[in-house]
Structures are given as C-alpha cells and as structure tokens.
Design a protein around this motif. Structure first.
Motif, short mmCIF file in Angstrom:
data_model
loop_
_atom_site.label_atom_id
_atom_site.label_comp_id
_atom_site.label_asym_id
_atom_site.label_seq_id
_atom_site.Cartn_x
_atom_site.Cartn_y
_atom_site.Cartn_z
N GLU A 106 -10.87 34.40 9.20
CA GLU A 106 -11.91 35.42 8.99
C GLU A 106 -11.30 36.69 8.41
O GLU A 106 -11.70 37.15 7.33
CB GLU A 106 -12.63 35.69 10.32
CG GLU A 106 -13.18 34.43 10.97
CD GLU A 106 -14.65 34.53 11.37
OE1 GLU A 106 -15.40 35.29 10.74
OE2 GLU A 106 -15.02 33.83 12.32
N VAL A 155 -26.69 34.85 8.02
CA VAL A 155 -25.33 34.53 8.48
C VAL A 155 -25.37 33.42 9.52
O VAL A 155 -26.16 33.50 10.47
CB VAL A 155 -24.65 35.79 9.07
CG1 VAL A 155 -23.20 35.52 9.42
CG2 VAL A 155 -24.77 36.96 8.10
N TYR A 159 -18.66 31.17 11.44
CA TYR A 159 -17.72 32.22 11.04
C TYR A 159 -18.53 33.50 10.87
O TYR A 159 -18.79 33.95 9.75
CB TYR A 159 -16.99 31.85 9.75
CG TYR A 159 -16.06 30.67 9.89
CD1 TYR A 159 -14.74 30.85 10.30
CD2 TYR A 159 -16.50 29.37 9.64
CE1 TYR A 159 -13.88 29.77 10.44
CE2 TYR A 159 -15.65 28.28 9.78
CZ TYR A 159 -14.35 28.48 10.19
OH TYR A 159 -13.50 27.41 10.34
N LEU A 163 -18.71 35.27 7.11
CA LEU A 163 -19.90 34.87 6.36
C LEU A 163 -20.99 35.93 6.41
O LEU A 163 -22.01 35.79 5.73
CB LEU A 163 -20.41 33.53 6.88
CG LEU A 163 -19.40 32.39 6.67
CD1 LEU A 163 -19.96 31.07 7.20
CD2 LEU A 163 -19.00 32.25 5.21
N THR A 230 -26.59 30.98 4.28
CA THR A 230 -25.56 30.02 4.64
C THR A 230 -26.03 29.26 5.87
O THR A 230 -26.35 29.86 6.90
CB THR A 230 -24.23 30.72 4.94
OG1 THR A 230 -23.84 31.53 3.83
CG2 THR A 230 -23.13 29.71 5.22
N GLU A 253 -25.79 28.37 0.43
CA GLU A 253 -24.50 27.79 0.80
C GLU A 253 -24.75 26.84 1.96
O GLU A 253 -24.90 27.26 3.10
CB GLU A 253 -23.52 28.91 1.19
CG GLU A 253 -23.24 29.90 0.10
CD GLU A 253 -22.58 29.29 -1.12
OE1 GLU A 253 -22.07 28.16 -1.01
OE2 GLU A 253 -22.57 29.93 -2.18
#
Length: 505
Positions: A106, A155, A159, A163, A230, A253
C-alpha cells in the motif's frame, strides 16, 4: 429477473470486493452521509455535496501545476504522517493484517504514484502539438488536457488505502475535485481515512463518504464527470447501469480468474516460489492474485511438494505468524470453505499447505487438483488462498483453455524461451501481464493498470491515470491569413479544381 441497483448491491455475497457496496458493518463515522442514526434519504446530502464541489470547480476550473502539486504533497504528508495509525486500523479491520504487507503493497506503491505525479505532472498538463494537415496550414492543432470536474471513486475493502488514494492522486494531478466512497467492511480504516482527508482538504475539494449499501447505491447513481469503481465483475454490471442513466463515463477495475501458465520448459521451483508470493499476499484477497495454474501434465506432485516446502519457509509457526493476513470476515471465510468443500465433494483433492482456524479466520493456502470445470471453484473468482491446478499436454491446449474463458485482469507466464513468451503475449488478451513474476506489473511506474472485457474497462496509474481524469480537448487555431474562403460557396470552377487536387491519390 433484473434487480434494482440498491437491492443488488445490498445482497452482495461471495467474492465481491466492491467498495462500500456490500451489506456489512455500518460506518462508525458521523460524516454527512450514511449516518446509521439518520434514517433520511442519503441521496439528498450526496447531491448537495456534488453540487458544492461542482460549484467550486466552476470558480477555479483550471488549477495551476503549483496548486496541484501542493495538493499532492498535502495528501502524501498527511497519509504518511499517520502510516502507523492506518496500519493499525487495517489490522483491526481484518483481525490480522500484516503490517509488512501494508507497508509494501500500500504505502510503497502509493508513494511511487505520488512521486511520479509530482515529477511528471507539470509536463503531462502541457498542451500537446498535433498535425493539422496540409490543407489546414498554416492553422495550428493541439490537445489541451483539461480537468473534468468532479470525480467519483468507489473503494474496495482489500487494499483500502491504496485503492482509495491512488485514483485520488490521478484525479488531483489532473486538476479535479473528488468524492470517495469507502467500504463499510473496513470501518476503522474508512473512518480514519475520512478524518485525515477532512483535516487536509476542504469538503468541496475532496470529500470521503462512509455508509452502508444504500449510500453506496446512491453514490454510484450520482452524475459525476467520471466514476472509477474497483470491485467485482458482478457489481460492476450494476454500477455501469447506474452510471449509464447519467451517461457518466466509467473506469471499472474488476477481477476475474487470472491464470498462471507455467511453460513446458520453465524453471518449476522458481515458478512455484514466485507465484506463491503472489497468492499469499493479503491471503490471496487481491484482484490480480493468481486464480489457477496451467502446468505441464505430470508435474502436479512436484508443484505441490515445492509449494508445501516453500510455504513453511515463508510462514514458519503459521498459527502465530504475524506476516500472514486473515480473511476479512466470517462470511468470506465461509465462502472459501464452501468452494473447497464443493470441489472435494465433486471429486477434487485438497492439498493444504497449513492449518486453518475459523476463530481467527486464518486460512493457509490449499492447492486443489482434479476440480471439475463446472464447480464454483473453477467458475468464480476465488479471492482467497485456494489454488486449483489444471494440467495441459501442449501449449496450444493451454492457450485454448485461457482463450475460451472471460478475459482476465492479469495473466502470468513462467517461461524463458522467447518463442513461448511471444506466443502467449500475442495470442492471449488480458488486462495486464507479467513474465516470470506475479503482481509486479501493477507496481511498474510507467504501465497503465486496467482490465479488459469482463475484468474491466479503462485504466489508471501514471500518465494514463492523468489522462483518464482529463478531457484531452482538441483545439484548432486558424491563422490570420488562411485559405478558408477558397472552399466557401458559391462553389464554382476554382472550388472544383481544388477538390480534384485534394482527392488526388
């Protein structure tokens, strides 16, 4: 029957990693939206927040590079000043999250993203000269990168820092404002991230939104200038439907089943050691984690033996090892057990590399052989430490196996001969690819990251991230002295002569 978006988001289960779009623990923050104590419609406050950001953007639609760089440095400073607190929050959310992995996967990757934007962003935002063509000479053509306005960022939980902050870096470098929806599956991290962003940016510049599934559904339905989501492929369908109502451009994503192909003459021990690192990082809860392994038939036993030895070296005293991350929730732990149990009931063999414990949600990797193609293990994204082996008899068979399935987010090849590398590179389609490595393409500073087909659309990171959050506006400037009048009505003999010249081959 098609579900409404809020219902579909609220009923997520399985491997869905969508940020704040699955039902789980509600936000512990008060915030302006998603407050569990406020039963009101979250759409009203979200629309008000979006309106405030849009109004602020209109007052300053094209920030200078010095302003953008100042924002990037402020983001970097506040997050890295609280690195330990963020790591502690993630550890509490997961039950056990390796602090070493948080630093590596991260913070290191995020620092590189910020440093790259600070180094190159001033150049990225300069107008780009383009050819106008001989018939428009002496006019000039250029492309002007222009901030889009307000970006929405959704998000996931796996992560949460990277992200959330990495797309924000791209949005800020491009001169935008941003609203960020965090996941309720990481309530402590999400609350801390909201507080840190709140003390660093005005809410009409960058705002973090926390809340449950209703807030997530309302968030994705907002008319952003761009929405980056994501999460899982399944929820990606619903997010895209919601965005379509406003014609909001999206970057998705997603995930899918990322294959590993071990070549016929590859270094097997090296391949096992390498891909095991990618599979155990975050306990396999990574969108680009290896999902299954294609390997030459007959090498399965050697693969399993090497994996067992190597896992013991990586995580000695597994029950007490603090370098291995727990599964995020009991629901996800139980899902992984169901995938393994169903495959075993259908004739698959399970080869555990270590113990598992439901109380702590520690789940050592399990290699699976002989899993039938129809089982959920072989159909769904695993998003955890289960690793099926699929033997093949020829490279053509292995390529056919990959190409008959949905296009993956990542593809990993282990091979040293150039012919195999060239064939796999050119004869497969994937969001990204690493040769003799796993995961590392996401950390390459100059490479875009994104999916294709069922694994997503669009890309970000580096220049591509800047471009994603920019309108690359084409601008033509006519010269003071020009020939435009020669092709204006009334169309006579001179016009016809010019057209013949223009169309001459």
């Amino acid at each position: 029957m098609k579900q409404d978006l809020p219902e579909a988001l609220a009923r997520q289960d399985g491997n869905d990693s969508g940020g704040g779009l699955s039902r789980g623990a509600q936000s512990t923050t008060s915030g302006q939206t998603g407050n569990p104590g406020n039963p009101g419609d979250p759409r009203e406050s979200l629309h008000a927040l979006l309106a405030a950001q849009r109004e602020a953007h209109q007052r300053a639609p094209f920030p200078s590079w010095s302003e953008r760089a100042r924002n990037l440095r402020a983001l970097r400073d506040v997050l890295f000043a609280h690195q330990d607190a963020l790591a502690e929050a993630m550890n509490a959310d997961f039950g056990q999250r390796s602090k070493a992995e948080v630093a590596l996967a991260e913070f290191v990757v995020l620092k590189q993203e910020i440093d790259g934007a600070l180094k190159h962003g001033g150049r990225w935002m300069r107008p780009q000269r383009r050819r106008a063509g001989k018939w428009l000479a002496p006019g000039r053509a250029r492309v002007v990168p222009q901030p889009l306005g307000v970006a929405g960022i959704v998000v996931p939980w796996n992560y949460p820092l990277l992200l959330g902050a990495s797309p924000l870096v791209c949005a800020l470098a491009a001169g935008n404002r941003a609203m960020i929806k965090m996941s309720e599956l990481t309530p402590r991290t999400s609350a801390l991230f909201e507080a840190l962003i709140g003390q660093t940016f005005a809410r009409d510049h960058v705002a973090v939104v926390n809340g449950d599934a209703a807030v997530g559904a309302a968030f994705t339905a907002l008319p952003f200038d761009h929405l980056l989501f994501t999460g899982s492929t399944r929820v990606g369908h619903e997010v895209m439907r919601a965005a379509a109502a406003n014609l909001t451009p999206v970057t998705l994503e997603l995930g899918g089943k990322s294959p590993v192909l071990i070549g016929e003459h590859a270094r097997l021990n090296y391949a096992v050691d390498s891909l095991l690192l990618g599979k155990t990082l975050n306990a396999g809860q990574t969108c680009i984690a290896p999902d299954y392994v294609l390997l030459p038939r007959g090498s399965e036993a050697a693969f399993i033996a090497r994996a067992r030895t190597r896992f013991g070296e990586l995580y000695p005293d597994f029950a007490n090892n603090r370098d291995y991350t727990s599964i995020i929730s009991a629901r996800h732990y139980e899902r992984l057990e169901r995938l393994a149990d169903e495959a075993q009931a259908e004739g698959a063999q399970l080869h555990a590399l270590g113990p598992r414990d439901a109380a702590t949600r520690r789940f050592a990797p399990v290699i699976v052989t002989g899993a039938p193609a129809h089982t959920a293990l072989m159909q769904e994204e695993i998003f955890g430490p289960l690793l099926p082996l699929v033997p093949y008899d020829s490279l053509e068979e292995a390529l056919r196996y990959v190409n008959e399935r949905a296009r993956p987010l990542a593809l990993y090849l282990y091979a040293d001969d150039a012919r195999t590398v060239e064939r796999v590179t050119h004869e497969t389609v994937a969001g990204g690819m690493s040769v003799n490595e796993t995961l590392m393409h996401i950390a390459a500073e100059g490479l875009p990251f994104g999916g294709v087909g069922a694994s997503g659309m669009g890309a970000y990171h580096g220049y591509e991230g800047f471009a994603t959050f920019s309108r690359m506006k084409p601008v033509f400037t006519q010269a003071r002295v020009n020939a435009r009048g020669l092709i204006a009505p009334p169309y006579g003999r001179l016009f016809k002569l010019l057209i013949r010249v223009m169309l001459k081959f």
